[in-house]
Design an enzyme around this catalytic site. Structure first.
Site, PDB file in Angstrom:
ATOM      1  N   ASN A   4       0.663  -0.923  -0.060  1.00  0.00           N
ATOM      2  CA  ASN A   4       0.179   0.472  -0.104  1.00  0.00           C
ATOM      3  C   ASN A   4       0.924   0.686  -0.059  1.00  0.00           C
ATOM      4  OD1 ASN A   4      -2.961  -0.807  -0.078  1.00  0.00           O
ATOM      5  ND2 ASN A   4      -2.694  -0.718   2.433  1.00  0.00           N
TER       6      ASN A   4
ATOM      7  N   ASP B  94      -4.723  -5.733   2.504  1.00  0.00           N
ATOM      8  CA  ASP B  94      -5.809  -6.091   2.617  1.00  0.00           C
ATOM      9  C   ASP B  94      -5.600  -7.572   1.627  1.00  0.00           C
ATOM     10  OD1 ASP B  94      -7.756  -3.871   4.089  1.00  0.00           O
ATOM     11  OD2 ASP B  94      -7.842  -3.647   2.175  1.00  0.00           O
TER      12      ASP B  94
ATOM     13  N   ASP C 257      -7.177  -8.863   9.854  1.00  0.00           N
ATOM     14  CA  ASP C 257      -7.223  -7.343  10.616  1.00  0.00           C
ATOM     15  C   ASP C 257      -6.919  -7.326  12.113  1.00  0.00           C
ATOM     16  OD1 ASP C 257      -8.463  -4.973  11.702  1.00  0.00           O
ATOM     17  OD2 ASP C 257     -10.587  -5.714  10.805  1.00  0.00           O
ATOM     18  N   ILE C 258      -5.540  -6.734  12.192  1.00  0.00           N
ATOM     19  CA  ILE C 258      -4.662  -6.488  12.795  1.00  0.00           C
ATOM     20  C   ILE C 258      -5.570  -5.491  14.144  1.00  0.00           C
ATOM     21  CG2 ILE C 258      -2.627  -6.039  14.270  1.00  0.00           C
ATOM     22  CD1 ILE C 258      -1.616  -6.242  11.286  1.00  0.00           C
TER      23      ILE C 258
HETATM   24  O1  C5P Z   1     -10.254  -2.332   7.738  1.00  0.00           O
HETATM   25  P1  C5P Z   1     -10.159  -1.150   7.277  1.00  0.00           P
HETATM   26  O2  C5P Z   1      -8.374  -1.202   6.673  1.00  0.00           O
HETATM   27  O3  C5P Z   1     -11.161  -0.854   6.856  1.00  0.00           O
HETATM   28  O4  C5P Z   1      -9.520  -0.329   8.380  1.00  0.00           O
HETATM   29  C1  C5P Z   1      -8.452   0.371   8.582  1.00  0.00           C
HETATM   30  C2  C5P Z   1      -8.242   0.433  10.147  1.00  0.00           C
HETATM   31  O5  C5P Z   1      -7.190  -0.139  10.961  1.00  0.00           O
HETATM   32  C3  C5P Z   1      -6.710   1.515  10.261  1.00  0.00           C
HETATM   33  O6  C5P Z   1      -6.742   1.749  11.926  1.00  0.00           O
HETATM   34  C4  C5P Z   1      -5.431   0.294   9.641  1.00  0.00           C
HETATM   35  O7  C5P Z   1      -3.923   0.568  10.738  1.00  0.00           O
HETATM   36  C5  C5P Z   1      -6.132  -1.141  10.883  1.00  0.00           C
HETATM   37  N1  C5P Z   1      -6.267  -2.345   9.547  1.00  0.00           N
HETATM   38  C6  C5P Z   1      -5.763  -3.238  10.854  1.00  0.00           C
HETATM   39  N2  C5P Z   1      -5.109  -4.738  10.094  1.00  0.00           N
HETATM   40  C7  C5P Z   1      -6.164  -4.932   8.443  1.00  0.00           C
HETATM   41  C8  C5P Z   1      -6.477  -3.730   7.824  1.00  0.00           C
HETATM   42  C9  C5P Z   1      -6.823  -2.100   8.487  1.00  0.00           C
HETATM   43  O8  C5P Z   1      -4.738  -2.934  11.883  1.00  0.00           O
HETATM   44  N3  C5P Z   1      -5.426  -5.602   8.106  1.00  0.00           N
END
Ligand code: C5P
Length: 397
Positions: free
Chosen positions: A209, A278, A307-308
């Site tokens: 990314n 992702d 999703d951490i």
């Molecule tokens: O799930 P999404 O990418 O829409 O959400 C963004 C938030 O989730 C950010 O705070 C990002 O650091 C965290 N995140 C995460 N692990 C992932 C994807 C996003 O911790 N695999």
């Protein structure tokens, strides 16, 4: 201009690191501070007062009998207006004199007569630093409320390697700026993810990314300035680790997840700033994929990354979780949806307009109290405001 309006008295004592103090004066002035330099007699053997005078734009004092001070009270006059007195470099001898309350030259007299905070940046040879007498003096000074910044570990002018080297001018500047920040997170532990993740396809290619890491690093710096103990789990970026922050370097989302889950227990706050990929390739090809002329392009099967933030928020006793939402449209709607789906108290939204990696940003905070827009500002300014909001939410918990 983070030191605009601040009056700093810089004391320079005798040591080879005195040359770094010249650079420090330049940085302090550039950041808006008014700098008054006072040198010990020994310091003038290493760098002449003319250098400091040119850089600070003010006459330099080193003699307590200086006839330029009409009332002969240079030690009082020079520190009366000071917001902080910073001694860099602070030699072993100077620290020893300070620890014992001696006042046998202008600088030690000024230190004794001050009523502003005192910061010292020790600089000495490794053996001098490790000597029990120096250790004792440092303990006394800390007990007296003196702020000790550094020293660093590394190559020394004497040819040795070890602790005792003065921090670099930029690091001392950062410590001084930090000193003036309110200690909103004193005693708190903060875990932060930052930067992108890189998901390898083969040894030379990968999925990633766009993320400079600047916002996450600014938050790490702001949290540490506010008195927190900060661990920064960082994907691959080209940024120096903020002073006083522990950095764990990772590459992939799985490594980031492992590093976070290993350290999350005992933290008060978790801020997920990282732009985690992702998806990752389902398998890693150990040898570089060769381009075969004429044949069709290879396809790469992707699998979803964990999703951490979601996992941390779902822990039985999670820290206060803060997430980021970078969106190109419908920011409020998507940010609120994300806040609810991940079950986290605070989401920081930013509209992607001008691309990534800039020095400025515009943010909106979303929490139970509604929306709070933070107007365009530098990332460190925004980070400090975010830390302020985090401190409020921690209080409410
Ligand atoms: O799930 P999404 O990418 O829409 O959400 C963004 C938030 O989730 C950010 O705070 C990002 O650091 C965290 N995140 C995460 N692990 C992932 C994807 C996003 O911790 N695999």
């Amino acid at each position: 201009m983070e030191l605009a309006g601040k009056n700093i008295v810089l004391g320079v004592t005798g040591g080879i690191a005195a040359y770094k103090a010249a650079e420090l004066v330049r940085l302090l002035v550039k950041d808006g501070a008014t700098v008054q330099v006072a040198m010990t007699e020994a310091a003038t053997r290493f760098v002449t007062p003319v250098t400091f005078q040119a850089l600070s734009g003010k006459p330099v004092f080193s003699d307590q009998w200086d006839p330029r001070v009409a009332n002969n009270m240079a030690h009082i006059d020079l520190s009366r207006q000071a917001d902080a007195l910073l001694v860099a470099p602070a030699s072993a001898d100077f620290l020893a004199r300070l620890a014992n309350g001696l006042a046998d030259d202008l600088l030690t007299t000024m230190v004794l007569a001050r009523d502003c905070p005192l910061l010292v940046a020790p600089a000495m040879n490794r053996q001098m630093w490790e000597n029990p007498a120096t250790r004792r003096n440092l303990a006394t000074l800390r007990g007296d409320g003196v702020f000790v910044v550094g020293p660093a570990c590394g190559d020394q002018a004497c040819g040795e390697t070890g602790p005792g080297r003065m921090l670099e001018a930029e690091e001392i500047l950062a410590e001084l700026i930090a000193h003036f920040q309110p200690k909103l997170l004193a005693g708190k532990r903060v875990l932060i993810t930052a930067g992108p993740t890189f998901e390898a396809i083969d040894p030379v290619r990968g999925v990633t990314n766009l993320s400079s890491g600047k916002m996450g690093y600014a938050i790490a710096r702001a949290a540490r300035e506010a008195g927190a103990e900060v661990v920064l789990v960082s994907g691959p970026v080209c940024l120096p680790c903020p002073s006083g922050v522990t950095r764990i370097a990772v590459t992939s989302a799985l490594q980031m997840r492992a590093a976070v889950l290993q350290r999350v227990a005992g933290n008060d706050v978790f801020v997920a700033v990282a732009a985690v990929a992702d998806y990752r390739p389902a398998e890693f090809i150990a040898r570089k994929i060769k381009k075969a002329a004429g044949s069709s392009a290879p396809s790469i099967e992707l699998v979803e990354n964990p999703d951490i933030l979601g996992e941390v928020a779902a822990l039985p006793a999670p820290p206060l979780c803060v997430g980021f939402a970078a969106e190109s449209e419908k920011l409020a709607e998507y940010a609120e949806r994300k806040r609810r789906s991940k079950n986290i108290p605070l989401i920081v939204g930013n509209l992607i307009q001008d691309g990534f990696g800039g020095e400025q940003n515009t943010l909106i905070l979303f929490d139970d109290d509604g929306q709070q827009p933070l107007p365009p500002a530098s990332k460190i300014d925004l980070a400090r405001q975010l830390v302020g909001r985090i401190a409020v939410l921690l209080e409410k918990r």
